[in-house]
Design a protein around this motif. Structure first.
Motif, PDB file in Angstrom:
ATOM      1  N   GLY A 281     -24.044 -21.412   6.516  1.00  0.00           N
ATOM      2  CA  GLY A 281     -23.276 -21.228   7.739  1.00  0.00           C
ATOM      3  C   GLY A 281     -22.951 -19.800   8.108  1.00  0.00           C
ATOM      4  O   GLY A 281     -23.779 -18.894   7.998  1.00  0.00           O
ATOM      5  N   GLU A 282     -21.691 -19.573   8.553  1.00  0.00           N
ATOM      6  CA  GLU A 282     -21.275 -18.340   9.183  1.00  0.00           C
ATOM      7  C   GLU A 282     -21.408 -17.102   8.289  1.00  0.00           C
ATOM      8  O   GLU A 282     -21.824 -16.044   8.740  1.00  0.00           O
ATOM      9  N   GLY A 283     -21.024 -17.230   7.033  1.00  0.00           N
ATOM     10  CA  GLY A 283     -21.108 -16.081   6.139  1.00  0.00           C
ATOM     11  C   GLY A 283     -22.535 -15.604   5.967  1.00  0.00           C
ATOM     12  O   GLY A 283     -22.830 -14.401   6.032  1.00  0.00           O
ATOM     13  N   ALA A 284     -23.452 -16.541   5.774  1.00  0.00           N
ATOM     14  CA  ALA A 284     -24.863 -16.190   5.641  1.00  0.00           C
ATOM     15  C   ALA A 284     -25.403 -15.612   6.942  1.00  0.00           C
ATOM     16  O   ALA A 284     -26.219 -14.682   6.942  1.00  0.00           O
TER      17      ALA A 284
ATOM     18  N   SER B  64     -29.324 -20.832  -0.110  1.00  0.00           N
ATOM     19  CA  SER B  64     -28.528 -22.044   0.024  1.00  0.00           C
ATOM     20  C   SER B  64     -27.370 -22.071  -0.971  1.00  0.00           C
ATOM     21  O   SER B  64     -27.546 -21.742  -2.151  1.00  0.00           O
ATOM     22  N   ALA B  65     -26.203 -22.470  -0.495  1.00  0.00           N
ATOM     23  CA  ALA B  65     -25.031 -22.583  -1.363  1.00  0.00           C
ATOM     24  C   ALA B  65     -25.277 -23.629  -2.438  1.00  0.00           C
ATOM     25  O   ALA B  65     -25.892 -24.663  -2.196  1.00  0.00           O
ATOM     26  N   GLY B  66     -24.805 -23.329  -3.643  1.00  0.00           N
ATOM     27  CA  GLY B  66     -24.871 -24.289  -4.726  1.00  0.00           C
ATOM     28  C   GLY B  66     -26.220 -24.428  -5.403  1.00  0.00           C
ATOM     29  O   GLY B  66     -26.373 -25.247  -6.312  1.00  0.00           O
ATOM     30  N   SER B  67     -27.194 -23.644  -4.991  1.00  0.00           N
ATOM     31  CA  SER B  67     -28.539 -23.738  -5.576  1.00  0.00           C
ATOM     32  C   SER B  67     -28.762 -22.586  -6.546  1.00  0.00           C
ATOM     33  O   SER B  67     -28.951 -21.438  -6.136  1.00  0.00           O
ATOM     34  N   ALA B  68     -28.776 -22.888  -7.841  1.00  0.00           N
ATOM     35  CA  ALA B  68     -28.989 -21.846  -8.855  1.00  0.00           C
ATOM     36  C   ALA B  68     -30.394 -21.275  -8.770  1.00  0.00           C
ATOM     37  O   ALA B  68     -30.601 -20.070  -8.947  1.00  0.00           O
TER      38      ALA B  68
ATOM     39  N   VAL C 188     -26.126  -7.069   0.066  1.00  0.00           N
ATOM     40  CA  VAL C 188     -25.291  -8.243  -0.183  1.00  0.00           C
ATOM     41  C   VAL C 188     -26.168  -9.462  -0.424  1.00  0.00           C
ATOM     42  O   VAL C 188     -27.149  -9.696   0.297  1.00  0.00           O
ATOM     43  N   ILE C 189     -25.818 -10.228  -1.443  1.00  0.00           N
ATOM     44  CA  ILE C 189     -26.456 -11.523  -1.689  1.00  0.00           C
ATOM     45  C   ILE C 189     -25.454 -12.587  -1.266  1.00  0.00           C
ATOM     46  O   ILE C 189     -24.354 -12.672  -1.820  1.00  0.00           O
ATOM     47  N   ALA C 190     -25.824 -13.398  -0.272  1.00  0.00           N
ATOM     48  CA  ALA C 190     -24.927 -14.431   0.247  1.00  0.00           C
ATOM     49  C   ALA C 190     -25.411 -15.800  -0.209  1.00  0.00           C
ATOM     50  O   ALA C 190     -26.351 -16.359   0.364  1.00  0.00           O
ATOM     51  N   SER C 191     -24.777 -16.322  -1.252  1.00  0.00           N
ATOM     52  CA  SER C 191     -25.077 -17.669  -1.716  1.00  0.00           C
ATOM     53  C   SER C 191     -24.157 -18.616  -0.938  1.00  0.00           C
ATOM     54  O   SER C 191     -23.203 -19.180  -1.471  1.00  0.00           O
TER      55      SER C 191
END
Length: 418
Positions: free
Chosen positions: A336-339, A352-356, A330-333
């Protein structure tokens, strides 16, 4: 035990509550479902249904009572607002009528957005003199602000007042993430009875794959493929996925992305893919839940992403349980909790979320790994899902919680009458 489930969404719409209700029924609970006319996610009422009027049907022996509902449409805030309000009004006005002469031991609310669908449930619980349990899937009003659906601070403050009212008149709040606990307690001055209750993964029955699934699975399996499945909406940070795909394409990386599903941004995605010439991104469309295990198994990695908003750091996306159960990395972009879950399980990589750039790096790192390392991640994912998110275990947990609520409620009534 007789349980009334109140939910704006139910079969044939694809939500985890469908399997949970069937499992409860199989365990001996008598469940009646009060819901709306199915129209999610496409925005138009499903064939065979009418938006107006009430109806009754049976789903695997479960009685389903449907209320009139204004269809949500596509990419229209006004239609979505009317969709939300129509269920609240229909549930409050017509709900008591369609449930007349019926008694229930408990009321259970499944509440993805909008949380306000709990309002008619509270009214019905009062009428039926039954305790109410609320299974929160999104934090309100935070999620309204994060998705951009509501930006006016006065409106958000008014919604917060309504949410406080909902929690005040709910006997127990169930949360799918421990991170939900603090914001809800803050909103209720610590008075809410909160229990952790995660979403379950459902082992879909083995059936003949629908047309096109086998061919798509072969295409996915033919190279290093990253599969994103589910709603294609504003919360999923889909622009980040496209930006990462563009970076990898320009680098010459032999990686492909498959965005499987539909949603409010489907048309925009299609236009962007064509405009940017992203030949490494495919949009095969939406498939039934029974098709997804075949497609998951063909993937090199499964991608879950959310926007970089504080509210989403509290969330464990419901698709994550299914991803873990599929036994693929799994790749978690996410933040917090999901990562945290993916990292704790040793089931893949997070960024990190939102980082392409971070997402491109994460995908590249998996693409360069030995197959044995990828298989190890997949095995870890499957074991974690079995240990934490099995439907059988969570069905039993919910039954015990409902029994406890009913016993407490009866005890309170006896104390008052005594």
């Amino acid at each position: 035990m007789r349980v009334l489930l109140v939910s704006q969404y139910f079969w044939p719409e694809t939500f985890g509550i469908n399997a949970l209700v069937r499992s409860l029924q199989e365990r001996g609970l008598q469940v009646t479902v009060l819901t709306g006319k199915p129209n999610y996610p496409e925005g138009s009422v499903f064939a065979g249904y009418s938006a107006w009027g009430t109806s009754r049907e049976s789903c695997d022996g479960i009685e389903v009572l449907r209320l009139p509902l204004f269809p949500r449409g596509k990419r229209s805030s006004m239609r979505l607002l009317l969709n939300y309000l129509s269920f609240i009004v229909a549930g409050s006005v017509l709900g008591p009528w369609v449930l007349r002469h019926r008694t229930f031991d408990a009321v259970f609310v499944y509440a993805p957005s909008p949380l306000l669908q709990a309002l008619p449930a509270i009214w019905l619980a009062r009428l039926k003199r039954a305790p109410i349990a609320l299974w929160v899937q999104d934090l309100w009003p935070e999620s309204l602000s994060a998705t951009g659906f509501v930006r006016n601070q006065r409106v958000l403050a008014m919604v917060a007042l309504v949410v406080r009212f909902i929690y005040r008149y709910t006997d127990r709040v169930l949360v799918p993430s421990e991170a939900f606990r603090a914001p809800i307690q803050a909103l209720t001055n610590g008075s809410a009875d909160i229990r952790y209750y995660p979403n379950a993964w459902v082992e879909e029955p083995s059936t003949n794959p629908p047309p096109g699934v086998e061919a798509l699975a072969k295409e996915i399996a033919s190279g290093f493929s990253v599969v994103f499945a589910g709603n294609l909406g504003a919360a999923q940070s889909l622009d980040t996925i496209l930006d990462a795909a563009e970076r990898l394409l320009n680098e010459g990386a032999d990686v492909r992305f498959f965005l499987i599903g539909s949603g409010s941004l489907s048309a925009w995605l299609s236009e962007e893919i064509q405009h940017r010439g992203l030949r490494n991104v495919r949009m095969p469309g939406r498939f039934s839940p029974t098709a997804m295990p075949v497609l998951y198994a063909a993937a090199s990695a499964l991608l879950v992403s959310l926007r970089d908003e504080p509210i989403f750091a509290y969330t464990i996306p419901s698709k994550l349980q299914g991803y873990l159960a599929a036994g693929r990395p799994v790749i978690a972009s996410l933040n917090g909790e999901g990562a945290r879950v993916v990292t704790e399980a040793g089931a893949g990589v997070s960024c990190s979320a939102g980082s392409a750039s971070a997402l491109a790096t994460a995908v590249r790192s998996l693409a360069e790994m030995e197959s044995a390392a990828l298989d190890k991640m997949g095995d870890n994912a499957r074991r974690y899902a079995l240990a934490h998110f099995s439907l059988d275990h969570l069905t039993g947990d919910l039954m015990e919680q409902l029994k406890e609520l009913v016993a407490k409620h009866k005890s309170k009534i006896q104390e008052k009458s005594g």
